[in-house]
Design a protein around this motif. Structure first.
Motif, PDB file in Angstrom:
ATOM      1  N   GLN A  52      57.299  38.333  44.565  1.00  0.00           N
ATOM      2  CA  GLN A  52      56.061  39.098  44.612  1.00  0.00           C
ATOM      3  C   GLN A  52      55.148  38.606  43.494  1.00  0.00           C
ATOM      4  O   GLN A  52      55.518  38.664  42.312  1.00  0.00           O
ATOM      5  CB  GLN A  52      56.349  40.594  44.418  1.00  0.00           C
ATOM      6  N   PRO A  53      53.960  38.088  43.814  1.00  0.00           N
ATOM      7  CA  PRO A  53      53.088  37.534  42.774  1.00  0.00           C
ATOM      8  C   PRO A  53      52.556  38.608  41.836  1.00  0.00           C
ATOM      9  O   PRO A  53      52.354  39.766  42.237  1.00  0.00           O
ATOM     10  CB  PRO A  53      51.956  36.888  43.576  1.00  0.00           C
ATOM     11  N   CYS A  75      40.309  41.002  42.863  1.00  0.00           N
ATOM     12  CA  CYS A  75      41.364  41.282  43.838  1.00  0.00           C
ATOM     13  C   CYS A  75      41.029  40.728  45.219  1.00  0.00           C
ATOM     14  O   CYS A  75      41.933  40.522  46.037  1.00  0.00           O
ATOM     15  CB  CYS A  75      41.622  42.786  43.903  1.00  0.00           C
ATOM     16  N   ALA A  76      39.746  40.462  45.468  1.00  0.00           N
ATOM     17  CA  ALA A  76      39.352  39.828  46.730  1.00  0.00           C
ATOM     18  C   ALA A  76      39.527  38.318  46.675  1.00  0.00           C
ATOM     19  O   ALA A  76      39.333  37.633  47.683  1.00  0.00           O
ATOM     20  CB  ALA A  76      37.909  40.186  47.060  1.00  0.00           C
ATOM     21  N   GLY A  77      39.870  37.785  45.503  1.00  0.00           N
ATOM     22  CA  GLY A  77      40.120  36.359  45.370  1.00  0.00           C
ATOM     23  C   GLY A  77      38.983  35.575  44.759  1.00  0.00           C
ATOM     24  O   GLY A  77      39.094  34.357  44.573  1.00  0.00           O
ATOM     25  N   ALA A  78      37.873  36.250  44.441  1.00  0.00           N
ATOM     26  CA  ALA A  78      36.765  35.586  43.764  1.00  0.00           C
ATOM     27  C   ALA A  78      36.948  35.720  42.253  1.00  0.00           C
ATOM     28  O   ALA A  78      37.962  36.243  41.779  1.00  0.00           O
ATOM     29  CB  ALA A  78      35.432  36.171  44.218  1.00  0.00           C
ATOM     30  N   ILE A  79      35.945  35.278  41.488  1.00  0.00           N
ATOM     31  CA  ILE A  79      36.062  35.240  40.030  1.00  0.00           C
ATOM     32  C   ILE A  79      34.964  36.084  39.404  1.00  0.00           C
ATOM     33  O   ILE A  79      33.771  35.835  39.625  1.00  0.00           O
ATOM     34  CB  ILE A  79      35.963  33.788  39.516  1.00  0.00           C
ATOM     35  N   TRP A 117      43.532  43.700  51.095  1.00  0.00           N
ATOM     36  CA  TRP A 117      43.559  42.808  49.940  1.00  0.00           C
ATOM     37  C   TRP A 117      44.412  41.578  50.233  1.00  0.00           C
ATOM     38  O   TRP A 117      45.540  41.699  50.706  1.00  0.00           O
ATOM     39  CB  TRP A 117      44.120  43.540  48.708  1.00  0.00           C
ATOM     40  N   PRO A 118      43.916  40.394  49.944  1.00  0.00           N
ATOM     41  CA  PRO A 118      44.708  39.184  50.201  1.00  0.00           C
ATOM     42  C   PRO A 118      45.883  39.080  49.232  1.00  0.00           C
ATOM     43  O   PRO A 118      45.802  39.530  48.092  1.00  0.00           O
ATOM     44  CB  PRO A 118      43.702  38.054  49.958  1.00  0.00           C
TER      45      PRO A 118
END
Length: 551
Positions: free
Chosen positions: A8-9, A86-90, A171-172
Motif C-alpha cells: 500500500q503506497p 491527492c488528485a496527482g497534481a502538484i 482518488w487515484p
C-alpha cells in the motif's frame, strides 16, 4: 526474500481518509478576510476537498500539472493542499512576500497552469500577467459577492468554482514517489531553487514531526501554526494535525498580530503552536502591554533563526515552554527538535538551560554529520565546528528542473546545508552560524549568532544583527547593528556587556542603531543587505559599497 505484507503506497490521501474516518468532528478554525472567523470540521473540509478535485479535473488539470497558490494560512488553502496533491497534481505554494521579479521567475520556472490567489494579491498578479508564460486562469479565494473587479483572464471565485460539484471523487492510487508539492527557496544567492516533495516524503515528515520527540501531538491538542502555508508546508502542521486528529487553528493574514494571536490562543484554547522568534516577540510585547494571559498554551516550537535566551525567560513567565528546532526548505523542512532526553535529565538546571538554546536532536530518519573544509568528518564533541551535512527520506536529492550534478550534495548523497554547527556527545545540534555569515578576523573565526544572542539579552536591545565588515588590518571585524528598545547604549557600555561572555577579540568594534532590521520573505534576518550598507564602515580599502535602503 521479500516480506508478505500488503503493498500500500504512502500517500497524503491516507491522511485525509484517516482524519475523516477517525476524527470527523475535530475542528478547523480560520481567520479569513472575507468572512471573519470561519469554523468547520474535518468531515466538512474533506467533502469540499472532493468538490475542488472535481472542479479542477473539469478545468483540465492532469497528473503532474503544477497548480500555484498565493494565499494565507486558512481553510481554503488547506483544501487546496489536499485536493491538488491527492488528485496527482502538484501544489506549488508561492511566497507573496518575495520580490515581484522572483515571483515571476518562480511561476514561469514551474510552468504553473492555474493560480489560486487571495484577493489581496490580485493587483500583483494583474501586473505580472503579461509575462506569465503558462498560466491559463486564476481562482480568487472568496465568494462571488466579494469577487474583486479584475483583468485576470478566466478569473473565477473559489466558492463559485466548487459550489455545484459532486461530493464524491475517485482518488487515484498513485506511486508513493509521485510529486505532491513544490516550494522554492528564498533565493538570497541567485535565483530561487525549487524543492519538489513527494507523497512519501510528506507523509513521513508529518509522522516525524508529530512523534514524541517532536511536537508530541494527539487529538487532545489544539494546534496553531503561526507559520505560513505558502512556505515549506507550514512546517508540516497541515498534514501532522489531521493525521493525529488535533484541532487546527489557522491565523490567516494575522500571523504577526500579537493581539489576534492572544485572542485565538485563549478563545480556541490552543495548547501547542509554532513560529519564528519575531512572531513570539510580537505576542509577548502585546501581553506585557495589555496585561493579558495565555494560560492554556503549554509549549511552542521555534525555528527559522536562533532564539535568544530572553525569549525563553519571557515565555516562562506565562507558563510556556520553548523548544527550538532546525530545518530548511530542502528538508521538508524540520530536521531537529529540542526536548530534554532521558540521557541528560541528571544535568543541573543551568546546564539544561544552556542545552535548551541548542537546536536539538534529529527527528527519526534524519542523519547528521559535520565536516571540515576538506570534507573530513569531525567528532561529535560539542567543541569542533564544521559544516552540517544531512540525509533522510525527507531531504531533497536535487533541485527541480536544474540540469547537471547537484553542487549542494557530496558524492555520497549528503546535503551540504551551509550551516556551521557543533554536535555534542548526546546528539544535540548547535548551529553556530551560516557559512556565509562567519567573521574571519586575523585568521580566526568569530560566530555572529553567539554575539547576537548575547546582544538580545541586553535590556535596551529589541533586535540585533552582527555582520562581518572589511578591515584593513584584521581582514574583517564584527559590527553590531541593533534596534533600540529604550535609550540606546554607547559603544563602551555594549563592550562591557560582552566582556566575560566571549573572548575580548570577539567583541564588536562598534554598534550602529537603526529603526528596523531587514528580513527575508520567510522571516529570516537578511544580513546581505546590512553587509552592503555598512561594508565601508571601517574604511577598508577593499570595500566596494553598494546602495541599500536599510537605514
Amino acid at each position: 526474500m521479500n516480506g508478505l505484507m500488503m503493498d500500500q503506497p504512502l500517500l497524503i490521501t491516507m491522511i485525509m481518509q484517516h482524519a475523516e474516518t477517525v476524527y470527523p468532528t475535530s475542528e478547523i478554525v480560520s481567520v479569513t478576510q472575507d468572512q471573519g472567523i470561519h469554523r468547520y470540521r474535518y468531515r466538512d473540509c474533506f467533502r469540499r476537498v472532493r468538490q475542488l478535485a472535481n472542479a479542477m479535473q473539469r478545468l483540465g488539470m492532469k497528473e503532474g500539472d503544477r497548480i500555484a497558490t498565493l494565499a494565507w494560512t486558512d481553510f481554503r488553502h488547506l483544501e487546496i493542499y489536499y485536493a491538488i496533491a491527492c488528485a496527482g497534481a502538484i501544489c506549488h505554494t508561492v511566497n507573496p512576500r518575495l520580490f515581484e521579479e522572483q515571483i515571476l521567475y518562480i511561476l514561469n520556472h514551474a510552468a504553473d497552469r492555474w493560480i489560486f490567489t487571495d484577493p489581496l494579491f490580485v493587483p500583483l498578479l494583474e501586473k505580472l500577467q503579461p509575462d506569465l508564460e503558462a498560466v491559463e486562469g486564476f481562482v480568487v479565494l472568496t465568494h462571488e459577492s466579494a469577487m474583486p473587479e479584475t483583468s485576470l483572464k478566466n478569473a473565477i471565485a473559489y466558492e463559485t468554482l466548487i459550489d455545484d460539484e459532486p461530493e464524491d471523487f475517485a482518488w487515484p492510487v498513485l506511486d508513493e514517489y509521485t510529486a505532491s508539492s513544490l516550494c522554492y527557496t528564498s533565493g538570497t544567492t541567485g535565483n530561487p531553487k525549487g524543492v519538489l516533495y513527494s507523497h512519501r516524503s510528506t507523509l513521513l515528515h508529518a509522522m516525524m514531526v508529530a512523534m514524541s520527540n517532536g511536537l508530541n501531538l494527539s487529538d487532545h491538542d489544539v494546534v496553531m501554526p503561526v507559520v505560513p502555508m505558502f512556505h515549506v508546508n507550514a512546517w508540516g502542521m497541515p498534514h501532522a494535525a489531521p493525521m493525529l486528529g488535533a484541532k487546527l487553528v489557522l491565523p490567516g493574514p494575522k500571523m504577526a498580530d500579537g493581539e489576534m494571536l492572544q485572542k485565538l490562543i485563549v478563545t480556541e484554547q490552543v495548547t501547542c503552536s509554532t513560529g519564528v522568534p519575531t512572531i513570539w516577540q510580537a505576542l509577548l510585547d502585546y501581553l506585557e502591554s495589555s496585561g493579558k494571559r495565555i494560560d492554556c498554551l503549554q509549549e511552542i516550537g521555534v525555528g527559522g533563526s536562533a532564539s535568544p535566551a530572553s525569549l525563553f525567560e519571557r515565555m516562562k513567565q506565562y507558563g510556556v515552554s520553548v523548544h527550538q528546532g532546525w530545518g530548511m526548505t530542502e528538508m521538508s523542512p524540520v530536521g531537529t527538535f529540542n526536548r530534554v532526553r532521558a540521557a541528560v535529565c541528571d544535568k543541573s538546571q543551568s546546564e539544561l538551560d544552556t542545552l535548551a538554546l541548542k537546536q536539538g536532536t534529529p527527528l527519526f530518519g534524519v542523519q547528521m554529520k559535520i565536516v571540515d573544509e576538506q570534507g573530513n568528518t569531525l567528532p561529535h564533541d560539542g567543541l569542533q565546528m564544521g559544516e552540517l551535512c544531512v540525509r533522510a527520506p525527507t531531504v531533497c536529492s536535487r533541485y527541480f528542473q536544474v540540469e547537471g550534478a547537484a553542487e549542494s550534495h557530496d558524492e555520497a548523497g549528503w546535503l551540504r546545508t551551509g550551516d556551521i554547527a557543533t554536535i555534542d556527545a548526546d546528539g544535540y545540534l548547535m548551529i553556530t552560524d551560516r557559512r556565509k555569515d562567519l567573521i574571519k578576523s586575523g585568521g580566526e573565526w568569530i560566530c555572529s549568532i553567539e554575539l547576537e544572542n548575547i546582544a538580545m539579552n541586553q535590556p535596551n536591545i529589541t533586535a540585533a544583527a552582527v555582520i562581518a565588515v572589511p578591515h584593513n588590518r584584521w581582514g574583517e571585524r564584527p559590527l553590531l547593528v541593533a534596534v533600540s528598545k529604550g535609550e540606546p547604549v554607547d559603544k563602551a557600555e555594549m563592550a562591557s556587556w560582552y566582556r566575560g561572555k566571549v573572548a575580548d577579540w570577539w567583541i564588536p568594534d562598534d554598534i550602529v542603531w537603526i529603526k528596523a532590521l531587514p528580513y527575508t520573505a520567510t522571516g529570516k534576518l537578511n544580513k546581505r543587505i546590512l553587509r552592503d550598507q555598512f561594508c565601508d564602515y571601517f574604511g577598508a580599502a577593499s570595500c566596494q559599497p553598494r546602495t541599500s535602503s536599510v537605514v
